[in-house]
Design a protein around this motif. Sequence first.
Motif, PDB file in Angstrom:
ATOM      1  N   UNK A   1       0.853  -1.194   0.000  1.00 16.34           N
ATOM      2  CA  UNK A   1       0.000   0.000   0.000  1.00 16.34           C
ATOM      3  C   UNK A   1       0.890   1.245   0.000  1.00 16.34           C
ATOM      4  N   UNK A   2       0.326   2.364  -0.425  1.00 12.37           N
ATOM      5  CA  UNK A   2       1.054   3.633  -0.450  1.00 12.37           C
ATOM      6  C   UNK A   2       1.275   4.137   0.969  1.00 12.37           C
ATOM      7  N   UNK A   3       2.425   4.763   1.207  1.00 13.80           N
ATOM      8  CA  UNK A   3       2.671   5.387   2.501  1.00 13.80           C
ATOM      9  C   UNK A   3       1.842   6.665   2.596  1.00 13.80           C
ATOM     10  N   UNK A   4       1.312   6.938   3.782  1.00 14.75           N
ATOM     11  CA  UNK A   4       0.566   8.178   3.980  1.00 14.75           C
ATOM     12  C   UNK A   4       1.559   9.322   4.166  1.00 14.75           C
ATOM     13  N   UNK A   5       1.086  10.540   4.028  1.00 15.76           N
ATOM     14  CA  UNK A   5       1.936  11.717   4.222  1.00 15.76           C
ATOM     15  C   UNK A   5       2.472  11.749   5.648  1.00 15.76           C
ATOM     16  N   UNK A   6       1.651  11.373   6.597  1.00 12.30           N
ATOM     17  CA  UNK A   6       2.076  11.347   8.008  1.00 12.30           C
ATOM     18  C   UNK A   6       3.234  10.361   8.195  1.00 12.30           C
ATOM     19  N   UNK A   7       3.144   9.182   7.572  1.00 13.28           N
ATOM     20  CA  UNK A   7       4.213   8.187   7.684  1.00 13.28           C
ATOM     21  C   UNK A   7       5.504   8.685   7.043  1.00 13.28           C
ATOM     22  N   UNK A   8       5.379   9.333   5.881  1.00 11.97           N
ATOM     23  CA  UNK A   8       6.562   9.874   5.211  1.00 11.97           C
ATOM     24  C   UNK A   8       7.238  10.934   6.072  1.00 11.97           C
ATOM     25  N   UNK A   9       6.441  11.825   6.650  1.00 16.47           N
ATOM     26  CA  UNK A   9       7.002  12.857   7.517  1.00 16.47           C
ATOM     27  C   UNK A   9       7.676  12.240   8.740  1.00 16.47           C
ATOM     28  N   UNK A  10       7.074  11.207   9.293  1.00 20.60           N
ATOM     29  CA  UNK A  10       7.651  10.530  10.463  1.00 20.60           C
ATOM     30  C   UNK A  10       9.022   9.937  10.121  1.00 20.60           C
ATOM     31  N   UNK A  11       9.161   9.366   8.930  1.00 20.64           N
ATOM     32  CA  UNK A  11      10.442   8.787   8.505  1.00 20.64           C
ATOM     33  C   UNK A  11      11.497   9.879   8.360  1.00 20.64           C
ATOM     34  N   UNK A  12      11.122  11.009   7.708  1.00 23.24           N
ATOM     35  CA  UNK A  12      12.070  12.107   7.505  1.00 23.24           C
ATOM     36  C   UNK A  12      12.480  12.727   8.839  1.00 23.24           C
ATOM     37  N   UNK A  13      11.535  12.912   9.754  1.00 28.82           N
ATOM     38  CA  UNK A  13      11.850  13.479  11.074  1.00 28.82           C
ATOM     39  C   UNK A  13      12.742  12.523  11.856  1.00 28.82           C
ATOM     40  N   UNK A  14      12.459  11.231  11.794  1.00 32.21           N
ATOM     41  CA  UNK A  14      13.282  10.242  12.496  1.00 32.21           C
ATOM     42  C   UNK A  14      14.730  10.278  12.005  1.00 32.21           C
ATOM     43  N   UNK A  15      14.920  10.563  10.709  1.00 33.10           N
ATOM     44  CA  UNK A  15      16.260  10.645  10.131  1.00 33.10           C
ATOM     45  C   UNK A  15      16.864  12.041  10.280  1.00 33.10           C
ATOM     46  N   UNK A  16      16.165  12.962  10.913  1.00 34.52           N
ATOM     47  CA  UNK A  16      16.604  14.342  11.116  1.00 34.52           C
ATOM     48  C   UNK A  16      16.870  15.067   9.787  1.00 34.52           C
ATOM     49  N   UNK A  17      16.121  14.727   8.758  1.00 35.18           N
ATOM     50  CA  UNK A  17      16.241  15.394   7.472  1.00 35.18           C
ATOM     51  C   UNK A  17      17.498  15.041   6.703  1.00 35.18           C
ATOM     52  N   UNK A  18      18.141  13.924   7.066  1.00 36.76           N
ATOM     53  CA  UNK A  18      19.380  13.526   6.389  1.00 36.76           C
ATOM     54  C   UNK A  18      19.288  12.077   5.930  1.00 36.76           C
ATOM     55  N   UNK A  19      20.090  11.762   4.899  1.00 35.29           N
ATOM     56  CA  UNK A  19      20.227  10.373   4.460  1.00 35.29           C
ATOM     57  C   UNK A  19      21.077   9.635   5.487  1.00 35.29           C
TER      58      UNK A  19
ATOM     59  N   UNK B   1      16.624  11.128  -4.638  1.00 31.42           N
ATOM     60  CA  UNK B   1      16.339  10.331  -5.829  1.00 31.42           C
ATOM     61  C   UNK B   1      17.603   9.761  -6.485  1.00 31.42           C
ATOM     62  N   UNK B   2      18.677  10.553  -6.681  1.00 27.83           N
ATOM     63  CA  UNK B   2      19.891   9.973  -7.290  1.00 27.83           C
ATOM     64  C   UNK B   2      20.510   8.866  -6.430  1.00 27.83           C
ATOM     65  N   UNK B   3      20.525   9.063  -5.121  1.00 29.89           N
ATOM     66  CA  UNK B   3      21.090   8.055  -4.216  1.00 29.89           C
ATOM     67  C   UNK B   3      20.275   6.773  -4.260  1.00 29.89           C
ATOM     68  N   UNK B   4      18.952   6.905  -4.306  1.00 31.01           N
ATOM     69  CA  UNK B   4      18.083   5.733  -4.346  1.00 31.01           C
ATOM     70  C   UNK B   4      18.308   4.942  -5.636  1.00 31.01           C
ATOM     71  N   UNK B   5      18.475   5.650  -6.762  1.00 29.98           N
ATOM     72  CA  UNK B   5      18.730   4.969  -8.034  1.00 29.98           C
ATOM     73  C   UNK B   5      20.036   4.198  -8.012  1.00 29.98           C
ATOM     74  N   UNK B   6      21.069   4.783  -7.430  1.00 32.28           N
ATOM     75  CA  UNK B   6      22.372   4.117  -7.341  1.00 32.28           C
ATOM     76  C   UNK B   6      22.282   2.897  -6.439  1.00 32.28           C
ATOM     77  N   UNK B   7      21.621   3.039  -5.296  1.00 37.18           N
ATOM     78  CA  UNK B   7      21.504   1.920  -4.347  1.00 37.18           C
ATOM     79  C   UNK B   7      20.716   0.770  -4.974  1.00 37.18           C
ATOM     80  N   UNK B   8      19.632   1.100  -5.658  1.00 42.72           N
ATOM     81  CA  UNK B   8      18.813   0.061  -6.273  1.00 42.72           C
ATOM     82  C   UNK B   8      19.589  -0.670  -7.360  1.00 42.72           C
TER      83      UNK B   8
END
Length: 142
Positions: free
Chosen positions: A25-43, A90-97
């Motif tokens: 299923x698609x991630x909700x906006x709330x879930x996406x924000x939670x992931x970004x906040x958990x990572x402190x806005x960094x990869x 996006x570029x990092x994700x393409x390289x990792x994949x």
Amino acid sequence: MAGRIATLADHGAQVLGPPVKWRPRQLTTKEKLEIVVRQLGKEPGGARLNPLDGVQFDHDPALQRRRWDEQAKDTIPPSCALDFIIALNKPTHGIKTANVDVPEIAKLKRLEGRAGQKKPKRKIPGQKLRSRPLLKLNRGFR
């Protein structure tokens, strides 16, 4: 062993990933924000997430490398478990994949016999090459 994540190390046991046409299923906006906040806005490597270049959410390990739970109709761990999703540029994700996920999934399929080739290649019959008889060399013409 049902709670473990499938890796190449346990290729002796059949992993049986998700069905071919199955999608999480698609991630909700709330879930996406939670992931970004958990990572402190960094990869994970420390680079800043750049929303202008595009931020993508990567399943780690990839969904095809996870075991399939027939009762729950989901992967183990669940496909949308936020602890197993990371935000990447996006570029990092393409390289990792391309460099990590695709080769590992292909190797896992080959080891389990799930690759596209079902039967061994057949040798194409053809004419055998004849060996040439040795020619006697004449020193001159008569």
